[in-house]
Design a protein around this motif. Structure first.
Motif, PDB file in Angstrom:
ATOM      1  N   VAL A  18      47.927  43.243  34.640  1.00 35.29           N
ATOM      2  CA  VAL A  18      47.462  44.402  35.399  1.00 35.29           C
ATOM      3  C   VAL A  18      47.511  44.058  36.884  1.00 35.29           C
ATOM      4  O   VAL A  18      47.512  42.879  37.254  1.00 35.29           O
ATOM      5  N   VAL A  19      47.539  45.084  37.738  1.00 33.65           N
ATOM      6  CA  VAL A  19      47.355  44.854  39.169  1.00 33.65           C
ATOM      7  C   VAL A  19      45.862  44.879  39.453  1.00 33.65           C
ATOM      8  O   VAL A  19      45.072  45.382  38.651  1.00 33.65           O
ATOM      9  N   SER A  20      45.459  44.350  40.605  1.00 33.27           N
ATOM     10  CA  SER A  20      44.027  44.305  40.893  1.00 33.27           C
ATOM     11  C   SER A  20      43.498  45.635  41.412  1.00 33.27           C
ATOM     12  O   SER A  20      42.368  46.029  41.115  1.00 33.27           O
ATOM     13  N   GLY A  21      44.294  46.324  42.226  1.00 35.50           N
ATOM     14  CA  GLY A  21      43.837  47.585  42.791  1.00 35.50           C
ATOM     15  C   GLY A  21      42.810  47.436  43.896  1.00 35.50           C
ATOM     16  O   GLY A  21      42.147  48.400  44.280  1.00 35.50           O
ATOM     17  N   CYS A  22      42.665  46.221  44.405  1.00 30.34           N
ATOM     18  CA  CYS A  22      41.738  46.023  45.523  1.00 30.34           C
ATOM     19  C   CYS A  22      42.174  44.811  46.334  1.00 30.34           C
ATOM     20  O   CYS A  22      42.948  43.976  45.868  1.00 30.34           O
ATOM     21  N   GLY A  23      41.679  44.736  47.561  1.00 30.46           N
ATOM     22  CA  GLY A  23      41.961  43.602  48.431  1.00 30.46           C
ATOM     23  C   GLY A  23      40.696  42.795  48.667  1.00 30.46           C
ATOM     24  O   GLY A  23      39.742  42.875  47.898  1.00 30.46           O
TER      25      GLY A  23
ATOM     26  N   ARG B 237      37.107  45.104  39.452  1.00 34.64           N
ATOM     27  CA  ARG B 237      38.571  45.081  39.441  1.00 34.64           C
ATOM     28  C   ARG B 237      39.101  43.657  39.575  1.00 34.64           C
ATOM     29  O   ARG B 237      40.087  43.273  38.939  1.00 34.64           O
ATOM     30  N   TYR B 238      38.441  42.871  40.421  1.00 34.30           N
ATOM     31  CA  TYR B 238      38.823  41.466  40.583  1.00 34.30           C
ATOM     32  C   TYR B 238      38.689  40.723  39.259  1.00 34.30           C
ATOM     33  O   TYR B 238      39.603  40.002  38.835  1.00 34.30           O
ATOM     34  N   ARG B 239      37.547  40.886  38.598  1.00 33.50           N
ATOM     35  CA  ARG B 239      37.315  40.207  37.318  1.00 33.50           C
ATOM     36  C   ARG B 239      38.332  40.642  36.264  1.00 33.50           C
ATOM     37  O   ARG B 239      38.813  39.831  35.470  1.00 33.50           O
ATOM     38  N   LEU B 240      38.663  41.937  36.259  1.00 31.34           N
ATOM     39  CA  LEU B 240      39.645  42.426  35.290  1.00 31.34           C
ATOM     40  C   LEU B 240      41.005  41.789  35.531  1.00 31.34           C
ATOM     41  O   LEU B 240      41.660  41.309  34.596  1.00 31.34           O
ATOM     42  N   ALA B 241      41.449  41.773  36.794  1.00 30.90           N
ATOM     43  CA  ALA B 241      42.767  41.216  37.113  1.00 30.90           C
ATOM     44  C   ALA B 241      42.840  39.731  36.786  1.00 30.90           C
ATOM     45  O   ALA B 241      43.824  39.261  36.199  1.00 30.90           O
ATOM     46  N   MET B 242      41.818  38.981  37.152  1.00 28.36           N
ATOM     47  CA  MET B 242      41.819  37.553  36.844  1.00 28.36           C
ATOM     48  C   MET B 242      41.692  37.326  35.338  1.00 28.36           C
ATOM     49  O   MET B 242      42.318  36.418  34.775  1.00 28.36           O
ATOM     50  N   GLY B 243      40.890  38.168  34.682  1.00 27.22           N
ATOM     51  CA  GLY B 243      40.693  38.014  33.239  1.00 27.22           C
ATOM     52  C   GLY B 243      41.953  38.251  32.442  1.00 27.22           C
ATOM     53  O   GLY B 243      42.265  37.521  31.499  1.00 27.22           O
ATOM     54  N   VAL B 244      42.713  39.287  32.806  1.00 22.10           N
ATOM     55  CA  VAL B 244      43.937  39.602  32.068  1.00 22.10           C
ATOM     56  C   VAL B 244      45.073  38.670  32.475  1.00 22.10           C
ATOM     57  O   VAL B 244      45.744  38.062  31.625  1.00 22.10           O
ATOM     58  N   ASN B 245      45.311  38.535  33.781  1.00 16.28           N
ATOM     59  CA  ASN B 245      46.516  37.853  34.257  1.00 16.28           C
ATOM     60  C   ASN B 245      46.448  36.335  34.171  1.00 16.28           C
ATOM     61  O   ASN B 245      47.484  35.687  33.968  1.00 16.28           O
ATOM     62  N   LEU B 246      45.269  35.765  34.356  1.00 16.98           N
ATOM     63  CA  LEU B 246      45.140  34.308  34.300  1.00 16.98           C
ATOM     64  C   LEU B 246      44.428  33.847  33.035  1.00 16.98           C
ATOM     65  O   LEU B 246      44.974  33.067  32.254  1.00 16.98           O
ATOM     66  N   ASP B 247      43.206  34.355  32.813  1.00 13.66           N
ATOM     67  CA  ASP B 247      42.480  33.952  31.604  1.00 13.66           C
ATOM     68  C   ASP B 247      43.276  34.295  30.352  1.00 13.66           C
ATOM     69  O   ASP B 247      43.278  33.540  29.374  1.00 13.66           O
ATOM     70  N   GLY B 248      43.968  35.438  30.387  1.00 14.09           N
ATOM     71  CA  GLY B 248      44.752  35.840  29.215  1.00 14.09           C
ATOM     72  C   GLY B 248      45.837  34.845  28.866  1.00 14.09           C
ATOM     73  O   GLY B 248      46.152  34.649  27.686  1.00 14.09           O
TER      74      GLY B 248
END
Length: 260
Positions: free
Chosen positions: A101-106, A115-126
């Motif tokens: 996923v993209v983060s959608g935030c800076g 949004r940060y947690r989601l992006a890190m959770g999917v893209n790295l933790d996943g």
């Protein structure tokens, strides 16, 4: 449960897919779905995993595979997806850790912790949780292949989504480190690094990219690179996929060592 399938050679090759057991995360659409369809067409037994279970089920039905709901940010879901492949088909030969996923935030006023947690959770933790879940099953099969979808954003910075670039850089570092570590187990680890591809992940950015004249990759081109990557004898490689160039491993410069 499906009857156990005789194991192929432990290295998965693009022209030897018959009977290969593959798990594809994020397989309900985009790159994951394209690769799952080609794997199925080549005779592989594919478990399509996606947080959108309906989408995963539709792709699995097309290719005569199986599907499982999987939130890759949760360790237990990754374990369950791998266990499903082993329960249904007797083993695991290939894990394509593709969900993203993209983060959608800076990092300014638009920063959003969820949004940060989601992006890190999917893209790295996943990827981390997917690798941890897959390794025992691949070892039990005598070896196999792990492919993680990173991005060109993992090789170069992208100012419009530094959080996405950060987790994709981390995936590349993980793959480069795991390659030599897992080689003695007969497990090959590779990263697929596409530039902007025509998937839902670019979302509302597509018109802007087209207006800027930035070429957008066809999903089929990314799938082509995936199967080219399978035939590499290397490990820990990061294969770039950009319009107009033949995909190959990116050559990283050697880091400066200490002076004596």
């Amino acid at each position: 449960m499906t009857a156990e399938i005789p194991a192929p050679a432990n290295v998965v090759r693009a022209d030897r897919l018959e009977g290969v057991v593959a798990l594809v995360t994020g397989g309900g659409n985009g790159i994951g779905a394209a690769v799952a369809r080609r794997l199925g067409a080549g005779g592989a037994r594919v478990v399509v995993a996606d947080v959108d279970e309906d989408a995963a089920g539709r792709v699995a039905a097309e290719i005569g595979g199986a599907h499982v709901r999987c939130d890759v940010s949760l360790p237990a879901d990754n374990q369950r997806a791998v266990a499903a492949a082993v329960d249904w088909y007797g083993r695991l030969d290939l894990a394509f850790l593709n969900a993203g996923v993209v983060s959608g935030c800076g990092l300014g006023d638009d920063f959003d912790l969820s949004r940060y947690r989601l992006a890190m959770g999917v893209n790295l933790d996943g990827v981390v949780f997917g690798v941890r879940a897959a390794i025992p099953a691949l070892r039990a099969a005598g070896g196999g292949t792990i492919v993680a979808t990173a991005s060109m954003a993992g090789i170069v910075g992208i100012p419009n989504d530094p959080i996405y670039a950060a987790n994709k850089h981390a995936v590349i570092g993980l793959v480069r480190s795991l390659g030599p570590e897992l080689r003695p187990s007969g497990i090959k680890v590779q990263a697929l690094c596409p530039s902007f591809a025509d998937t839902a992940i670019i979302g509302d950015s597509k018109p802007l990219l087209e207006e800027m004249g930035f070429p957008i990759l066809e999903v089929s081109a990314v799938a082509d690179a995936f199967f080219r990557l399978l035939d590499s004898d290397g490990t820990g490689e990061c294969w770039f996929v950009v319009p107009g160039r033949e995909s190959e491993p990116f050559t990283f410069r050697r880091a400066p060592g200490p002076r004596v």
